[in-house]
Scaffold this active site. Structure first.
Site, mmCIF file in Angstrom:
data_model
loop_
_atom_site.group_PDB
_atom_site.id
_atom_site.type_symbol
_atom_site.label_atom_id
_atom_site.label_comp_id
_atom_site.label_asym_id
_atom_site.label_seq_id
_atom_site.Cartn_x
_atom_site.Cartn_y
_atom_site.Cartn_z
ATOM 1 N N SER A 81 -61.133 -22.474 17.184
ATOM 2 C CA SER A 81 -62.081 -21.948 16.202
ATOM 3 C C SER A 81 -62.671 -23.114 15.418
ATOM 4 O O SER A 81 -61.952 -23.827 14.717
ATOM 5 C CB SER A 81 -61.369 -21.000 15.244
ATOM 6 O OG SER A 81 -62.140 -20.883 14.059
ATOM 7 N N HIS A 126 -64.822 -20.909 19.823
ATOM 8 C CA HIS A 126 -64.774 -19.686 19.008
ATOM 9 C C HIS A 126 -65.562 -19.941 17.721
ATOM 10 O O HIS A 126 -65.290 -20.876 16.977
ATOM 11 C CB HIS A 126 -63.323 -19.318 18.703
ATOM 12 C CG HIS A 126 -63.167 -18.024 17.967
ATOM 13 N ND1 HIS A 126 -63.245 -16.790 18.581
ATOM 14 C CD2 HIS A 126 -62.934 -17.760 16.659
ATOM 15 C CE1 HIS A 126 -63.064 -15.834 17.686
ATOM 16 N NE2 HIS A 126 -62.889 -16.394 16.500
ATOM 17 N N ASP A 137 -66.893 -18.477 14.229
ATOM 18 C CA ASP A 137 -66.610 -17.459 13.216
ATOM 19 C C ASP A 137 -67.763 -17.282 12.228
ATOM 20 O O ASP A 137 -68.097 -18.203 11.490
ATOM 21 C CB ASP A 137 -65.347 -17.847 12.437
ATOM 22 C CG ASP A 137 -64.081 -17.627 13.247
ATOM 23 O OD1 ASP A 137 -63.913 -16.517 13.801
ATOM 24 O OD2 ASP A 137 -63.273 -18.570 13.336
ATOM 25 N N MET A 164 -69.124 -15.353 8.966
ATOM 26 C CA MET A 164 -68.692 -14.570 7.796
ATOM 27 C C MET A 164 -69.834 -14.459 6.790
ATOM 28 O O MET A 164 -70.611 -15.400 6.636
ATOM 29 C CB MET A 164 -67.497 -15.250 7.125
ATOM 30 C CG MET A 164 -66.328 -15.502 8.068
ATOM 31 S SD MET A 164 -64.920 -16.181 7.192
ATOM 32 C CE MET A 164 -63.827 -16.579 8.555
ATOM 33 N N HIS A 200 -67.730 -14.481 16.899
ATOM 34 C CA HIS A 200 -66.929 -13.447 16.228
ATOM 35 C C HIS A 200 -67.629 -13.082 14.923
ATOM 36 O O HIS A 200 -67.603 -13.836 13.965
ATOM 37 C CB HIS A 200 -65.510 -14.023 16.004
ATOM 38 C CG HIS A 200 -64.623 -13.156 15.166
ATOM 39 N ND1 HIS A 200 -63.438 -13.614 14.624
ATOM 40 C CD2 HIS A 200 -64.725 -11.851 14.782
ATOM 41 C CE1 HIS A 200 -62.860 -12.638 13.944
ATOM 42 N NE2 HIS A 200 -63.621 -11.566 14.011
ATOM 43 N N MET A 220 -67.978 -11.401 11.576
ATOM 44 C CA MET A 220 -67.276 -10.745 10.460
ATOM 45 C C MET A 220 -68.341 -10.468 9.408
ATOM 46 O O MET A 220 -68.366 -11.083 8.325
ATOM 47 C CB MET A 220 -66.167 -11.666 9.930
ATOM 48 C CG MET A 220 -64.977 -11.746 10.873
ATOM 49 S SD MET A 220 -63.925 -13.177 10.570
ATOM 50 C CE MET A 220 -64.792 -14.415 11.519
ATOM 51 N N MET A 267 -56.987 -9.216 15.716
ATOM 52 C CA MET A 267 -56.747 -10.133 14.605
ATOM 53 C C MET A 267 -55.254 -10.137 14.298
ATOM 54 O O MET A 267 -54.650 -9.080 14.103
ATOM 55 C CB MET A 267 -57.501 -9.682 13.346
ATOM 56 C CG MET A 267 -59.025 -9.739 13.420
ATOM 57 S SD MET A 267 -59.688 -11.333 13.874
ATOM 58 C CE MET A 267 -59.070 -12.389 12.566
ATOM 59 N N ASP A 299 -56.386 -13.729 17.525
ATOM 60 C CA ASP A 299 -57.045 -14.648 16.582
ATOM 61 C C ASP A 299 -56.324 -14.661 15.242
ATOM 62 O O ASP A 299 -56.298 -13.649 14.535
ATOM 63 C CB ASP A 299 -58.505 -14.175 16.403
ATOM 64 C CG ASP A 299 -59.329 -15.097 15.508
ATOM 65 O OD1 ASP A 299 -58.832 -16.153 15.096
ATOM 66 O OD2 ASP A 299 -60.499 -14.734 15.247
HETATM 67 C C1 DX5 Z 1 -60.221 -15.773 10.633
HETATM 68 C C2 DX5 Z 1 -61.012 -16.286 11.818
HETATM 69 C C3 DX5 Z 1 -60.197 -17.123 12.741
HETATM 70 C C4 DX5 Z 1 -59.635 -18.368 12.107
HETATM 71 C C5 DX5 Z 1 -58.441 -18.801 12.873
HETATM 72 O O1 DX5 Z 1 -60.953 -14.830 9.943
HETATM 73 O O2 DX5 Z 1 -61.528 -15.230 12.569
HETATM 74 O O3 DX5 Z 1 -60.895 -17.417 13.924
HETATM 75 O O4 DX5 Z 1 -60.534 -19.415 12.042
HETATM 76 O O5 DX5 Z 1 -57.875 -19.894 12.226
HETATM 77 P P1 DX5 Z 1 -56.347 -20.212 12.327
HETATM 78 O O6 DX5 Z 1 -56.036 -20.508 13.766
HETATM 79 O O7 DX5 Z 1 -56.202 -21.405 11.442
HETATM 80 O O8 DX5 Z 1 -55.584 -19.024 11.830
HETATM 81 ZN ZN ZN Z 2 -62.322 -15.570 14.658
#
Ligand code: DX5
Ligand code: ZN
Length: 232
Positions: free
Chosen positions: A10, A35, A37, A39, A68, A70, A139, A181
């Protein structure tokens, strides 16, 4: 038959000042997937990166970019990510008013689609849309931040998801990936794989491993993850 395991660092935990280099280094070290992320400070209490950044990193790598989302809502932004070169787009079912429509939209734009399940979200959302899903993402932390601790109940949920997916694949011949994840590292990845995951997101475990200038700095962490996976 040997199982295929995919490692998906990620980039949330990467050094954003040199994101392109970080991606090249981690893929050269043997990771399979980027990956990504997204947000929005609304669906989750944090704000990260959007389609502009996806577009910027697309020419840097041939690796799969796994977006991903969010964010809430999802439909407005899905086409932007497809245009920016995303290969896979996943979203949380609670964040779409019309899950079937959002999944279809992702597929129609030529991307692979998937649903993401928060720790307390039921897998029942899968039941009537399996034919529109290429990946199920569980998750193993509450979404919003990297560096959190793996929630052990995820192992039970992985076993349930594995059963659902295997039953569907047996019936239809269609492959669906099972990704996990949050809080994944070299110490717990073996049991996570044994519970049924085939695709592993790891943020802080990978990008926290080293911050020196060596372009091979991620070799040892990716090898450690692979070695643990080989025991599964
Ligand atoms: C959390 C993200 C993950 C996160 C994982 O909301 O979706 O992808 O970056 O990070 P680690 O591996 O540090 O938990
Ligand atoms: Zn993620």
């Amino acid at each position: 038959m040997e199982k295929t395991f995919r490692i998906a660092p990620s980039i949330l935990s990467a050094n954003f000042a040199k994101l392109g280099e970080e991606i090249t280094d981690v893929i050269t070290s043997g990771a399979d997937i980027v990956h990504f992320d997204v947000m929005d400070n609304h669906y989750v209490p944090n704000l990260t990166i959007g389609p502009l950044v996806c577009d910027a990193i697309r020419p840097v790598t041939d690796a799969i970019i796994d977006v991903h989302l969010m964010i809430e809502p999802v439909d407005r932004i899905i086409p932007d990510f497809a245009k920016a070169g995303a290969d896979i787009i996943t979203f949380h079912p609670e964040a779409s008013n019309h899950i079937d429509r959002s999944l279809s939209m992702v597929r129609d734009l030529g991307c692979k689609s998937g649903l993401v399940f928060n720790p307390a979200t039921s897998l029942d959302y899968l039941d009537h849309v399996m034919d529109k899903i290429d990946m199920v993402l569980l998750m193993s932390v509450n979404p919003g931040f990297g560096g959190q601790k793996f929630i052990p109940e995820t192992l039970n949920k992985l076993r349930l998801a594995r059963k659902k997916i295997d039953a569907y694949t047996e019936k239809t011949g269609k492959e669906i990936w099972l990704e996990v994840d949050g809080g994944v590292n070299a110490d717990n990845i073996t049991e996570i794989a044994q519970a049924g995951a085939d695709t592993f997101v790891a943020g802080s475990a990978v990008f926290g491993a080293s911050n020196d200038k060596d372009p091979n700095k991620y070799d040892s962490i990716i090898s450690a993850l692979r070695a643990s996976l080989a025991k599964a």
